[in-house]
Design a protein around this motif. Sequence first.
Motif, PDB file in Angstrom:
ATOM      1  N   VAL A  98       6.881 -23.984 -15.767  1.00 43.02           N
ATOM      2  CA  VAL A  98       5.749 -23.727 -16.663  1.00 43.02           C
ATOM      3  C   VAL A  98       4.666 -22.919 -15.941  1.00 43.02           C
ATOM      4  CG1 VAL A  98       6.116 -25.695 -18.189  1.00 43.02           C
ATOM      5  CG2 VAL A  98       4.824 -26.005 -16.073  1.00 43.02           C
ATOM      6  N   THR A  99       5.076 -22.080 -14.996  1.00 49.88           N
ATOM      7  CA  THR A  99       4.110 -21.261 -14.263  1.00 49.88           C
ATOM      8  C   THR A  99       3.335 -20.366 -15.227  1.00 49.88           C
ATOM      9  OG1 THR A  99       5.545 -21.258 -12.320  1.00 49.88           O
ATOM     10  CG2 THR A  99       3.819 -19.585 -12.413  1.00 49.88           C
ATOM     11  N   PHE A 157       2.484 -20.089 -18.928  1.00 48.62           N
ATOM     12  CA  PHE A 157       2.542 -21.036 -20.041  1.00 48.62           C
ATOM     13  C   PHE A 157       1.298 -20.888 -20.909  1.00 48.62           C
ATOM     14  CE2 PHE A 157       0.554 -24.961 -21.398  1.00 48.62           C
ATOM     15  CZ  PHE A 157       1.530 -25.671 -22.071  1.00 48.62           C
ATOM     16  N   TYR A 158       1.478 -20.929 -22.221  1.00 48.31           N
ATOM     17  CA  TYR A 158       0.312 -21.018 -23.101  1.00 48.31           C
ATOM     18  C   TYR A 158       0.722 -21.612 -24.443  1.00 48.31           C
ATOM     19  CZ  TYR A 158       1.799 -16.741 -25.637  1.00 48.31           C
ATOM     20  OH  TYR A 158       2.488 -15.828 -26.371  1.00 48.31           O
ATOM     21  N   LEU A 189       6.575 -19.705 -23.084  1.00 47.40           N
ATOM     22  CA  LEU A 189       6.810 -19.627 -21.645  1.00 47.40           C
ATOM     23  C   LEU A 189       7.356 -18.238 -21.344  1.00 47.40           C
ATOM     24  CD1 LEU A 189       8.697 -23.008 -21.093  1.00 47.40           C
ATOM     25  CD2 LEU A 189       6.322 -22.549 -20.495  1.00 47.40           C
ATOM     26  N   GLU A 195       6.198 -29.913 -16.472  1.00 47.30           N
ATOM     27  CA  GLU A 195       6.556 -29.358 -15.171  1.00 47.30           C
ATOM     28  C   GLU A 195       7.791 -30.026 -14.580  1.00 47.30           C
ATOM     29  OE1 GLU A 195       4.030 -27.906 -11.243  1.00 47.30           O
ATOM     30  OE2 GLU A 195       3.333 -29.589 -12.447  1.00 47.30           O
ATOM     31  N   GLN A 237       1.144 -29.300 -20.076  1.00 47.50           N
ATOM     32  CA  GLN A 237       1.775 -28.456 -19.062  1.00 47.50           C
ATOM     33  C   GLN A 237       2.192 -29.279 -17.846  1.00 47.50           C
ATOM     34  OE1 GLN A 237      -0.768 -25.818 -16.907  1.00 47.50           O
ATOM     35  NE2 GLN A 237       0.850 -24.354 -16.458  1.00 47.50           N
ATOM     36  N   ASN A 238       1.323 -30.164 -17.398  1.00 47.68           N
ATOM     37  CA  ASN A 238       1.632 -30.988 -16.225  1.00 47.68           C
ATOM     38  C   ASN A 238       2.838 -31.884 -16.482  1.00 47.68           C
ATOM     39  OD1 ASN A 238      -0.522 -29.885 -14.824  1.00 47.68           O
ATOM     40  ND2 ASN A 238      -1.946 -31.492 -15.438  1.00 47.68           N
ATOM     41  N   SER A 289      -2.265 -20.321 -18.798  1.00 50.41           N
ATOM     42  CA  SER A 289      -1.852 -20.323 -17.398  1.00 50.41           C
ATOM     43  C   SER A 289      -0.839 -19.199 -17.210  1.00 50.41           C
ATOM     44  CB  SER A 289      -1.225 -21.676 -17.028  1.00 50.41           C
ATOM     45  OG  SER A 289      -0.681 -21.642 -15.724  1.00 50.41           O
ATOM     46  N   LEU A 299      -3.514 -28.720 -21.039  1.00 49.23           N
ATOM     47  CA  LEU A 299      -3.314 -28.770 -19.588  1.00 49.23           C
ATOM     48  C   LEU A 299      -2.460 -29.985 -19.215  1.00 49.23           C
ATOM     49  CD1 LEU A 299      -3.850 -27.985 -16.654  1.00 49.23           C
ATOM     50  CD2 LEU A 299      -6.026 -29.202 -16.794  1.00 49.23           C
TER      51      LEU A 299
END
Length: 606
Positions: free
Chosen positions: A232-233, A235-236, A322, A227, A223-224, A253, A220
């Motif tokens: 990264v809307t 994303f995994y 992504l 961004e 991902q932040n 996400s 997490l």
Amino acid sequence: MLDGLNEIYSGSTFQQDTNEKMSEIAYVHARDQVPVLSQEQSDKYLSVINNLIEMLASASVNGLKEKANSIQVQENETNYRLMFENVAQGFASHKIILDENSLPVDYVYLSANPSFEKLTGMKASYIIGKTVKEVLPQTEKYWIDLYGNVALTGEAVQFENYSVELGKYFEVWAFSPRIGEFATVFTDITKRKRDEQIQKVMYSISRCTSKSNDLGELILMIQNQLESLIDVTNFYIALYDEISDSFTIPYYSDEKDDITSFPAGKSLSAYVIKTKMTLLGKRADVDALKQAGLVKSVGEPSAVWLGLPLLTKDKPIGVFALQSYEDENAFTPEDVNMLEFVSQQISSSIQQKKAEQEIKSALEKAEEGDRLKTSFLANMSHELRTPMNGIMGFAELLNDDNLSNEDRHEFINVINDSSQSLLDVITNIVDISKIDSRQIRLSTSPFCLNSLLDELLIWFKGEKVVKDKLELTIELIRELTDDQCIVVSDQLKIRHIFRLLLNNSGKFTKSGFIRFGYSIQDKHIRFFVQDTGKGISPEKQCFIFEKFRQEDETLSRKYGGIGLGLTIAKGLVELIGGKIWVDSEPEKGTTFFFEIPKELNRQSVF
């Protein structure tokens, strides 16, 4: 004769003398005609001549200077034009527009050089004479305010900023050539800024490793951080397990899917793992891979999918992915290059966190092992001493000659029950030791499955754990007839597994039913033991097959046992090549399932 005279007259000597005399006569005549000037008159005329000479000289010098200045101006203009057209920096001049309160609200383009066109993508012929709000309607207000201050105060500024309209970072020097106007000289620093952001993100990701509590929280945080570099809307990060050939997703996400794990199979993630190469594929590209039989869909199809292998020492540990469901141009080759660089730090951070978690898990297991050992020893003491006390106490009572036959038989039954309990404890300890040391061997042979279950039904109905429960019924479910159910397996171990599971159900079920049997699956035989007992809470279901674990682990618990029955059952099922699991709901009941490979005898209809 005439020719001779002409020759004489035209002779050089005669002609020369004649010319000299004529010149002398003309000079005397001219001299007599010139007026004789006085000294005063001579000085006056000389002064006029000198003034004329000075005027002519001065006019000549000024003309030369003006000509020289004109040449210099032309050279300066030529040099300026060359510099204006060929300098690498963008240049543009503007006139500020004020509102009724003399505040800057817009500005007009007056000129722009070719580098301006190259850096902004806007043609000078299109923008000159137009305002910035006409050309770039979404221009941020701070640009107009800043340039307005330069144009009105004459104070030059140098700064760096991001243009949302152009999607670039610029380093700008703005100055005012005259009040009300300003000029800008700027350079595109987007690449430098992006490189700085990438370095900052990589540093932040490395720090996230120590700040996060687990892999899900680390991902997490990753991902932040990303961004600021890319969308990264959706994303995994899928971690690959080579043994099970599957992926687990600690954090997911996505706008449409919610996946926590999936088999590798021919998924896009598996393709990236196999090739160890980045895949940037639009829907048409993915469809082509499907048609070639290289991949299969997992989840909702997207407009574009980008997956990068996470490698540690050239060994894939997972996939960073992504996707965009709407914009097939959401990711560019530049994004791929950036992410391939960043993925090295992501791989390192994930591997470090996994190692930390493994160490932490090992420590927790060691601590839990110590606790379980203490609990086991205390429990073992209780489970051994209780039947031993029964045996010894009632054996001593048998020495009383005054006992009635009824009392004597009752005491003997207590001694037998206690002896059986003690034997069960010792047997379980021996069995788990053999399983752990792999000293148990399979002994397969054909046998009738229905006959085995019939024997178990008769045995179980006579067991103390259920025989006095009048509101409890025991049911047997058989799918095949006797001549169809000849199987090849280890009959003794299947019987032992059933006894352990049935005893477990009988212990926790007061009323209702205990139902056991089997069903034939595609490649397996699925056995089950179902009851309407107290059930098992979800948080306890994950460890009930572990050694010495029970749903109630307190010494004051209502039900006895040392917590090895289900562990032994699991070990025996896995020894046969099967698997065991539980499905339970508190206060409604529990069903234990176990499957073994289906090896039916050739004489069977199967």
